[in-house]
Scaffold this motif. Structure first.
Motif, PDB file in Angstrom:
ATOM      1  N   ASP A  89       0.840  -1.197   0.000  1.00 42.56           N
ATOM      2  CA  ASP A  89       0.000   0.000   0.000  1.00 42.56           C
ATOM      3  C   ASP A  89       0.873   1.244   0.000  1.00 42.56           C
ATOM      4  N   THR A  90       0.372   2.289  -0.638  1.00 46.10           N
ATOM      5  CA  THR A  90       1.051   3.587  -0.603  1.00 46.10           C
ATOM      6  C   THR A  90       0.649   4.323   0.664  1.00 46.10           C
ATOM      7  N   ILE A  91       1.627   4.746   1.445  1.00 46.76           N
ATOM      8  CA  ILE A  91       1.364   5.564   2.635  1.00 46.76           C
ATOM      9  C   ILE A  91       1.286   7.032   2.239  1.00 46.76           C
ATOM     10  N   ALA A  92       2.243   7.498   1.470  1.00 49.76           N
ATOM     11  CA  ALA A  92       2.249   8.880   0.972  1.00 49.76           C
ATOM     12  C   ALA A  92       3.167   8.923  -0.229  1.00 49.76           C
ATOM     13  N   ALA A  93       2.748   9.623  -1.282  1.00 53.34           N
ATOM     14  CA  ALA A  93       3.542   9.709  -2.497  1.00 53.34           C
ATOM     15  C   ALA A  93       3.715  11.159  -2.911  1.00 53.34           C
ATOM     16  N   GLN A  94       4.767  11.418  -3.643  1.00 52.42           N
ATOM     17  CA  GLN A  94       4.994  12.757  -4.164  1.00 52.42           C
ATOM     18  C   GLN A  94       3.796  13.179  -5.015  1.00 52.42           C
ATOM     19  N   GLY A  95       3.252  14.372  -4.699  1.00 49.22           N
ATOM     20  CA  GLY A  95       2.060  14.854  -5.386  1.00 49.22           C
ATOM     21  C   GLY A  95       0.776  14.635  -4.629  1.00 49.22           C
ATOM     22  N   ASP A  96       0.787  13.789  -3.590  1.00 45.31           N
ATOM     23  CA  ASP A  96      -0.413  13.593  -2.767  1.00 45.31           C
ATOM     24  C   ASP A  96      -0.679  14.835  -1.916  1.00 45.31           C
ATOM     25  N   ALA A  97      -1.944  15.022  -1.570  1.00 45.71           N
ATOM     26  CA  ALA A  97      -2.315  16.132  -0.693  1.00 45.71           C
ATOM     27  C   ALA A  97      -1.719  15.926   0.689  1.00 45.71           C
ATOM     28  N   ALA A  98      -1.140  16.994   1.248  1.00 39.82           N
ATOM     29  CA  ALA A  98      -0.563  16.951   2.590  1.00 39.82           C
ATOM     30  C   ALA A  98      -1.554  17.504   3.599  1.00 39.82           C
ATOM     31  N   LEU A 115       7.638   2.740  12.094  1.00 37.19           N
ATOM     32  CA  LEU A 115       6.496   1.824  12.016  1.00 37.19           C
ATOM     33  C   LEU A 115       6.169   1.306  13.408  1.00 37.19           C
ATOM     34  N   ASN A 116       4.876   1.198  13.737  1.00 39.35           N
ATOM     35  CA  ASN A 116       4.506   0.595  15.025  1.00 39.35           C
ATOM     36  C   ASN A 116       3.766  -0.720  14.826  1.00 39.35           C
ATOM     37  N   GLU A 117       3.327  -1.338  15.927  1.00 37.03           N
ATOM     38  CA  GLU A 117       2.690  -2.655  15.867  1.00 37.03           C
ATOM     39  C   GLU A 117       1.327  -2.619  15.184  1.00 37.03           C
ATOM     40  N   ALA A 118       0.657  -1.466  15.160  1.00 33.84           N
ATOM     41  CA  ALA A 118      -0.629  -1.338  14.477  1.00 33.84           C
ATOM     42  C   ALA A 118      -0.469  -1.168  12.971  1.00 33.84           C
ATOM     43  N   GLY A 119       0.777  -1.015  12.511  1.00 35.88           N
ATOM     44  CA  GLY A 119       1.010  -0.780  11.094  1.00 35.88           C
ATOM     45  C   GLY A 119       0.995   0.685  10.717  1.00 35.88           C
ATOM     46  N   ASP A 120       0.876   1.574  11.697  1.00 32.57           N
ATOM     47  CA  ASP A 120       0.934   3.008  11.411  1.00 32.57           C
ATOM     48  C   ASP A 120       2.374   3.404  11.087  1.00 32.57           C
ATOM     49  N   VAL A 121       2.517   4.454  10.274  1.00 34.87           N
ATOM     50  CA  VAL A 121       3.816   4.886   9.786  1.00 34.87           C
ATOM     51  C   VAL A 121       3.996   6.373  10.060  1.00 34.87           C
ATOM     52  N   ALA A 122       5.187   6.767  10.483  1.00 40.29           N
ATOM     53  CA  ALA A 122       5.550   8.178  10.631  1.00 40.29           C
ATOM     54  C   ALA A 122       6.711   8.473   9.698  1.00 40.29           C
ATOM     55  N   GLY A 141      -4.481   4.551  11.541  1.00 41.37           N
ATOM     56  CA  GLY A 141      -5.407   3.846  10.671  1.00 41.37           C
ATOM     57  C   GLY A 141      -5.271   4.386   9.251  1.00 41.37           C
ATOM     58  N   ARG A 142      -6.363   4.831   8.680  1.00 37.44           N
ATOM     59  CA  ARG A 142      -6.322   5.381   7.321  1.00 37.44           C
ATOM     60  C   ARG A 142      -6.172   6.902   7.313  1.00 37.44           C
ATOM     61  N   ARG A 143      -6.111   7.520   8.491  1.00 38.73           N
ATOM     62  CA  ARG A 143      -6.019   8.975   8.567  1.00 38.73           C
ATOM     63  C   ARG A 143      -4.564   9.408   8.633  1.00 38.73           C
TER      64      ARG A 143
END
Length: 419
Positions: A89-98, A115-122, A141-143
């Protein structure tokens, strides 16, 4: 860059007690992603690194792996991604809304996600067309949310505003620790911050008093555990130890080990790695250069206030030979297993990925071994790094050799399951 300011004190690699070395025949090696593989949204994955920066692909106990990649012939040229089994899955890509306005314009200055155990990414990213030019962002999550942005107020530093943000660490509560350069009038100050819930607070800043005397002068990349403890290496100025490894918790900063302290194998600690690792029990792993010791480098873990040796130069390596050099920094599981990369002289593969427990060292994979993508492992790249999940699963990156042999990709190794 923060790493350059630390170069006078912070350094590379490995040390401690001589556990029995064995081969890791029970580990299952799997492919996460390789160059040329289709990317989500179109195009193909090109590379997983930028220039001479190491590839760091954190893994959690569910087998999720987060990574940076550049893309060929796609709608975007680079982004952050998360692999879950065979799905990417794409977490964030160049050109995506910030979040907060504008679009993401690049990730290449900071291509290391958390990355944490819930699969969230910073991650850190550049932004164009919005109210900021750079920020730390994280998923829940998805936010996708903004943790801190350049131009925002820097709490704890009078009249300070964020001028540069980098190196986020993420725990299972969604807390994010990160490095910051804060502008205060005509001067800038380095600092470490922690975002927890709706609160953004300064952990430590350049010029703050250090526990053993002197004042903090520069910081390594922060590590963060589930309880919110922040571990970091730092340079100290003044009539005190010139630096060490520290942990901040409950509003208090403690020095775990300092330059000049005695090591468990003799001699003294001289320099520490830019990055350290901390687990849920509060153990902290680091690499160190040593002085007046039997060897020049070692990997250590501080547990219960005392450092113990993990592995040292000259220790026997699985499959033969001895360890001759170590990667930039180690990784640490919940149970205290330490993952590291190393070169080996005198037998066996010349370099590999290893996991050390208090009783033994295992080699997960080495140069010349067969890869899950087919072919053999030709190179780990310029700065080999291994990551480890709380459960003890390991991820690492490979690269073609200088003459073009081998595959560029990210791989995952686990004892008990397929992804």
């Amino acid at each position: 860059m923060h790493a350059r300011r630390l170069s006078a004190l912070l350094a590379l690699v490995a040390a401690v007690g001589v556990p029995r070395s064995v081969a890791a025949e029970s580990w299952i090696l799997q492919r996460v992603v390789v160059a040329g593989q289709p990317a989500p949204g179109g195009g193909v994955f090109e590379r997983f690194s930028i220039e001479v920066l190491p590839v760091v692909a954190p893994v959690n106990s569910h087998g999720h792996v987060a990574f940076f990649a550049t893309i060929l012939r796609g709608r975007t040229s680079e982004g952050y991604f998360r692999a879950t089994g065979r799905r990417i899955d794409t977490i964030a890509a160049q050109g995506d809304a910030a979040p907060g306005g504008g679009t993401f314009s690049g990730f290449g200055r900071h291509p290391i996600p958390a990355l944490n155990e819930a699969g969230d990414v910073a991650f850190a990213a550049a932004v164009s067309g919005g109210k900021t030019v750079e920020g730390i962002f994280a998923t829940t999550g998805r936010r996708l949310r903004a943790v801190a942005v350049v131009g925002g107020a820097a709490p704890g530093i009078a009249s300070g505003t964020f001028a540069n943000l980098d190196a986020p660490a993420l725990n299972d509560r969604g807390d994010v620790a990160f490095l910051a350069t804060v502008r205060r009038g005509r001067e800038t100050v380095e600092a470490i911050y922690l975002s927890s819930g709706a609160t953004l607070s300064k952990i430590v800043a350049q010029g703050d008093p250090a526990p053993a005397g002197g004042a903090f002068a520069g910081f390594g990349v922060p590590a963060l555990n589930a309880a919110g403890a922040v571990a970091f290496a730092a340079v100290v100025e003044g009539r005190a130890v010139p630096g060490g490894v520290f942990v901040a918790s409950a509003g208090r900063i403690r020095m775990l080990v300092g330059a000049g302290d005695e090591t468990p194998i003799g001699g003294i600690f001289a320099k520490f790695s830019e990055r350290v690792a901390v687990n849920s029990a509060g153990a902290v792993a680091f690499t160190s250069l040593l002085k007046d010791a039997p060897v020049a480098q070692g990997v250590f873990v501080v547990e219960g206030g005392r450092p113990r040796k993990v592995v040292a130069l000259g220790d026997g390596a699985p499959g033969g030979g001895v360890f001759s050099h170590f990667g930039l920094w180690p990784a640490l599981s919940a149970a205290g297993a330490v993952a590291f990369t190393a070169s080996v002289d005198g037998g066996g593969p010349p370099a590999g990925v290893f996991v050390a427990t208090p009783t033994r060292i295992e080699r997960l994979v080495g140069i010349g071994d067969t890869l899950a993508a087919g072919g053999t492992l030709a190179s780990f790249g310029l700065y080999p790094i291994a990551t480890i999940s709380p459960a003890g699963d390991v991820a690492f990156a490979t690269a073609p050799s200088a003459t073009g042999e081998g595959v560029e990709g990210i791989f995952y190794s686990s004892r008990s399951r397929t992804r």
